[in-house]
Each structure stands twice: as C-alpha cells, then as structure tokens.
Design an enzyme around this catalytic site. Structure first.
Site, PDB file in Angstrom:
ATOM      1  N   LYS A  37      -4.790   3.817  12.646  1.00 47.55           N
ATOM      2  CA  LYS A  37      -5.143   3.688  11.230  1.00 47.55           C
ATOM      3  C   LYS A  37      -6.214   2.611  11.035  1.00 47.55           C
ATOM      4  O   LYS A  37      -6.426   1.777  11.918  1.00 47.55           O
ATOM      5  CB  LYS A  37      -3.888   3.322  10.442  1.00 47.55           C
ATOM      6  CG  LYS A  37      -3.252   2.030  10.934  1.00 47.55           C
ATOM      7  CD  LYS A  37      -1.819   1.880  10.482  1.00 47.55           C
ATOM      8  CE  LYS A  37      -1.312   0.499  10.866  1.00 47.55           C
ATOM      9  NZ  LYS A  37       0.082   0.310  10.524  1.00 47.55           N
ATOM     10  N   ARG A 135       9.335  -0.451   1.459  1.00 49.80           N
ATOM     11  CA  ARG A 135       7.976   0.056   1.253  1.00 49.80           C
ATOM     12  C   ARG A 135       8.061   1.528   0.881  1.00 49.80           C
ATOM     13  O   ARG A 135       7.887   1.886  -0.277  1.00 49.80           O
ATOM     14  CB  ARG A 135       7.153  -0.184   2.529  1.00 49.80           C
ATOM     15  CG  ARG A 135       5.682   0.096   2.378  1.00 49.80           C
ATOM     16  CD  ARG A 135       4.831  -0.453   3.509  1.00 49.80           C
ATOM     17  NE  ARG A 135       5.073   0.159   4.797  1.00 49.80           N
ATOM     18  CZ  ARG A 135       4.388  -0.133   5.909  1.00 49.80           C
ATOM     19  NH1 ARG A 135       3.422  -1.046   5.856  1.00 49.80           N
ATOM     20  NH2 ARG A 135       4.654   0.455   7.046  1.00 49.80           N
ATOM     21  N   TYR A 265     -26.560 -21.929   0.533  1.00 50.60           N
ATOM     22  CA  TYR A 265     -26.201 -21.930  -0.895  1.00 50.60           C
ATOM     23  C   TYR A 265     -25.280 -23.106  -1.222  1.00 50.60           C
ATOM     24  O   TYR A 265     -24.277 -23.330  -0.563  1.00 50.60           O
ATOM     25  CB  TYR A 265     -25.452 -20.649  -1.247  1.00 50.60           C
ATOM     26  CG  TYR A 265     -26.305 -19.399  -1.200  1.00 50.60           C
ATOM     27  CD1 TYR A 265     -27.452 -19.276  -1.966  1.00 50.60           C
ATOM     28  CD2 TYR A 265     -25.921 -18.341  -0.390  1.00 50.60           C
ATOM     29  CE1 TYR A 265     -28.214 -18.112  -1.926  1.00 50.60           C
ATOM     30  CE2 TYR A 265     -26.667 -17.169  -0.341  1.00 50.60           C
ATOM     31  CZ  TYR A 265     -27.824 -17.070  -1.116  1.00 50.60           C
ATOM     32  OH  TYR A 265     -28.575 -15.927  -1.074  1.00 50.60           O
ATOM     33  N   MET A 313     -24.375 -13.354   2.692  1.00 53.54           N
ATOM     34  CA  MET A 313     -23.961 -11.963   2.856  1.00 53.54           C
ATOM     35  C   MET A 313     -24.396 -11.418   4.224  1.00 53.54           C
ATOM     36  O   MET A 313     -23.665 -10.671   4.864  1.00 53.54           O
ATOM     37  CB  MET A 313     -24.565 -11.111   1.739  1.00 53.54           C
ATOM     38  CG  MET A 313     -24.010  -9.693   1.682  1.00 53.54           C
ATOM     39  SD  MET A 313     -24.779  -8.720   0.396  1.00 53.54           S
ATOM     40  CE  MET A 313     -23.976  -9.354  -1.072  1.00 53.54           C
TER      41      MET A 313
HETATM   42  C1  LIG Z   1       0.823  -0.124  11.444  1.00 52.47           C
HETATM   43  C2  LIG Z   1       2.076   0.553  11.780  1.00 52.47           C
HETATM   44  C3  LIG Z   1       2.616   0.431  13.068  1.00 52.47           C
HETATM   45  C4  LIG Z   1       2.026  -0.460  14.126  1.00 52.47           C
HETATM   46  O1  LIG Z   1       2.270  -1.818  13.888  1.00 52.47           O
HETATM   47  P1  LIG Z   1       1.812  -2.893  14.965  1.00 52.47           P
HETATM   48  O2  LIG Z   1       2.272  -4.195  14.457  1.00 52.47           O
HETATM   49  O3  LIG Z   1       0.322  -2.809  15.036  1.00 52.47           O
HETATM   50  O4  LIG Z   1       2.438  -2.482  16.253  1.00 52.47           O
HETATM   51  C5  LIG Z   1       3.739   1.173  13.355  1.00 52.47           C
HETATM   52  N1  LIG Z   1       4.306   1.974  12.426  1.00 52.47           N
HETATM   53  C6  LIG Z   1       3.813   2.091  11.179  1.00 52.47           C
HETATM   54  C7  LIG Z   1       4.504   2.988  10.217  1.00 52.47           C
HETATM   55  C8  LIG Z   1       2.697   1.383  10.817  1.00 52.47           C
HETATM   56  O5  LIG Z   1       2.224   1.509   9.571  1.00 52.47           O
END
Ligand SMILES: *Cc1c(COP(=O)(O)O)cnc(C)c1O
Length: 371
Positions: A37, A135, A265, A313
């Site tokens: 992700k 969550r 700046y 930037m």
């Molecule tokens: C991001 C995530 C992980 C991985 O977490 P790490 O700390 O990077 O190992 C595993 N499961 C879910 C559902 C996540 O969102």
C-alpha cells in the site's frame, strides 16, 4: 527519454530479495502477504510488487481498490487482497479485476451480495474482526452474525478471516494478548478452518518472534522494506534484514557567505563566521520535510553537514564550514554514504513521527531508481 532530475531515490532490489527470503524462511509454511500500500511504503508500487512476485511472495496487500486495479492492469497475477473497508462504487472493479477484499460489516456484505446476485457471480472474501484496533471490522461478539450471513449465501466463499494488532511493537503487551484471545476464540469455533486463511500478524509480531500469531498467513510490510531499527533484529533470525532506500541529490550551487549573513526564508540561520554554503535541489515539494530545517543533516563525501535555514519547496542549504564543496557532488539525505548513515528512524525522531511516514512522504517528482 526520461527527463533528468538531479534528486532521486535508489531502492536496492538485491537487499529486498534478501529481506523477502529471510522473512519467508522465518514464516515457514505460513503464507507471506506483502503489504504494498501507499506506493509500497514510498518505494514504488509496481516495481516492488513485481520483485515480490518474482521472489515467491504469495499475496500482495493494498489499501484500496485503486491500488489493486493498477497492479492488475500492469500484469501482476498473484492474489491481491484489498485491506481497507470497501465503498459500494468499487464493487464492480474489485470483481472485474479479480481482487480479494475484506468484508467488515453486514451492511457491506449485503451490498456485495446484491451486486453478485445481479451479475450472477460469486467471489472469495476475507472477513474482518476488530479485536482491539477500533478501526474497521466486526466486534468479536457480533462477528458471528456476519459469518453466518456470508456462510449461508452460496455466492460467497470465505477465503480468510483477519484482524489487525494495535500494539504489536510492544513486548508483552496486554492489549495484544487480549486481541489474540479474541482471535483465537474465533479460530477455535470454526471447525472447518483448515481451508480458511487466518491472518493477524504484522511486522511487530514477527519482530517479537510471536510465532503463535503467524497463523496461515502473515502481513509484514515495514519489516520487508527494511524499515526497522537494526538493533531490534541483532543476532536473531531476521538479522540480515536491512533498509533498501538511499535518497540522493547533487550540489547545484556553492558560495561563501560572510559572518552575519542570514540564510533562506526568514533568515532563521545566521552564519557566525565565514562559511561555505552548498545548495541542494531537494525540498518539501519532493517530500523532504520542512520540519528538518536547522535540524537535519546530509552526507557529503562520507561526512555529516547540517542543513541551515528554512528548507524551501525545491531546495535546501547546507553549511559546509570551511570544507570544500563542488557543484555536481553527490549528497545523501537518507541512507548510507561511506561509514555514515542517516536512517529513517533518525529523521522520524527529529520530526516526532514514524519512519513509515518519512518514506511515504517522498513525492512523484523523485524518480525511483532500482539498483
Ligand atoms: C499496513 C498494514 C499491515 C502491515 O503493517 P507493518 O507494520 O508494515 O507490518 C498489515 N495489515 C494491515 C491490514 C495493514 O493495513
């Protein structure tokens, strides 16, 4: 031809393969779901996914349908699991692109069910139980309502049951123990569970050696990408895991400024004596955070030099003292140069944040180069 940009991120794919090999060996028969992700923690969604697929990772995890579709359109063929709670308009794409997804409520299950009925299709799903993260997912006591509903509908195949740890980085956490107790009680009640992938473990669980949490599948992300403090892995079976990223740039301009000259700046830094100032073409527009102004360091010729004045930037200034500096010289902002290293942990500490955020921050302008 890709236009030249003087700032880039090198990602070491040999080390990535080594990290993956180490984790696979450690997991044994447990399937390895690699979370990719957020652009694979900033390292490049597609390239890291291709490398993972080539190196025997069994599953990829993404947060959204959008990320999953991108991978499928680019030819990734191994199973992809979308972690995040789905939105109804995504259902058609999830099915069309053969993405596995998580059902986290009866409401969502009904939405998917209605779609499957309309299309005359069936699909594999993972059910999420919230054992303590608060969550997404069913509460442990209402989980069975979802389970029974999904199980009773022939259009669904229960491929997995998942949960997520809130405090897995903490040894002997009572929160983790509570979460596991809930998860285990569900596992025990599902008698035909051999065909279901139970998964809860993330990097923290692997690092603590909590092998009773590995189940049929584990989801370590940060660990696979080397975003862990090396000291935490010393001597253990994961000790060959290393960071993958070096963020580099090249000095674009050099000058000598007199004592009393204010830099950048707001003139938040004023030279106390005559110094050489090197300008480096990276700034917060590249994801090098402005909060590192007057705090961060860079590496040039294997030595540390302080960033002075506010980070702009697109550029920042470095106080070289009376050391020589030449236009075109390589500058390391994150990673190793010679014997010196600036880790994501060091930057995270300066910014009071998590190392994952340091990597995720690098923007599209910074080309990822695979070495
Ligand atoms: C991001 C995530 C992980 C991985 O977490 P790490 O700390 O990077 O190992 C595993 N499961 C879910 C559902 C996540 O969102």
């Amino acid at each position: 031809m890709v236009p030249y940009y003087p700032t880039w991120m090198e990602v070491n794919l040999h080390q990535f393969a080594e990290n993956l090999r180490t984790i696979k060996l450690y997991l044994g028969s447990t399937l390895f779901c690699l979370p990719v992700k957020a652009n694979a923690y900033g390292m490049g969604l597609l390239s890291m996914s291709q490398a993972a697929q080539k190196n025997g990772v069994e599953y990829l995890g993404v947060s959204s349908c959008q990320e999953g579709v991108l991978l499928r359109k680019s030819g990734i063929h191994i199973p992809i699991l979308v972690f995040g709670a789905l939105h109804e308009p995504e259902i058609a794409s999830l099915l069309a692109y053969d993405l596995e997804f998580t059902i986290s409520s009866i409401f969502k299950a009904q939405q998917v069910h209605a779609h499957l009925q309309r299309m005359g299709k069936s699909c594999a799903v993972h059910l999420e139980v919230d054992t303590g993260m608060q969550r997404t997912g069913m509460q442990p006591h209402t989980f069975w309502d979802l389970y029974e509903f999904v199980k009773s509908q022939s259009c669904f195949v229960i491929k997995g049951i998942s949960s997520h740890f809130a405090n897995s980085e903490e040894a002997n956490s009572t929160v983790t123990q509570h979460q596991l107790a809930h998860f285990d009680s569900i596992r025990r009640r599902i008698l035909d569970s051999e065909s279901i992938l139970f998964h809860i473990a993330n990097s923290g669980a692997l690092m603590l050696g909590a092998s009773h949490t590995f189940c049929q599948m584990s989801r370590p992300g940060g660990l696979a990408f080397g975003l862990v403090e090396p000291a935490a892995l010393e001597k253990g079976p994961l000790r060959s895991i290393r960071p993958l990223v070096t963020v580099k740039s090249r000095i674009s301009f050099v000058k000598t400024v007199p004592a009393g000259a204010g830099v950048s700046y707001g003139h938040t830094y004023v030279a106390s004596q005559e110094v050489r100032i090197a300008t480096v073409p990276i700034g917060y527009g590249d994801g090098y955070r402005r909060g590192l102004s007057n705090r961060g360091h860079v590496l040039i010729r294997g030595a540390r030099y302080p960033i002075v004045g506010n980070i702009c930037m697109d550029q920042l200034m470095v106080d070289m003292g009376d050391a020589p500096a030449y236009v075109g010289e390589e500058v390391v902002l994150l990673g190793q140069q010679g014997a010196e290293e600036i880790s994501a942990f060091e930057l995270a500490h300066l910014l009071d944040t998590h190392p994952y955020e340091i990597l995720c921050a690098f923007t599209e302008r910074v080309p990822r180069v695979y070495v």
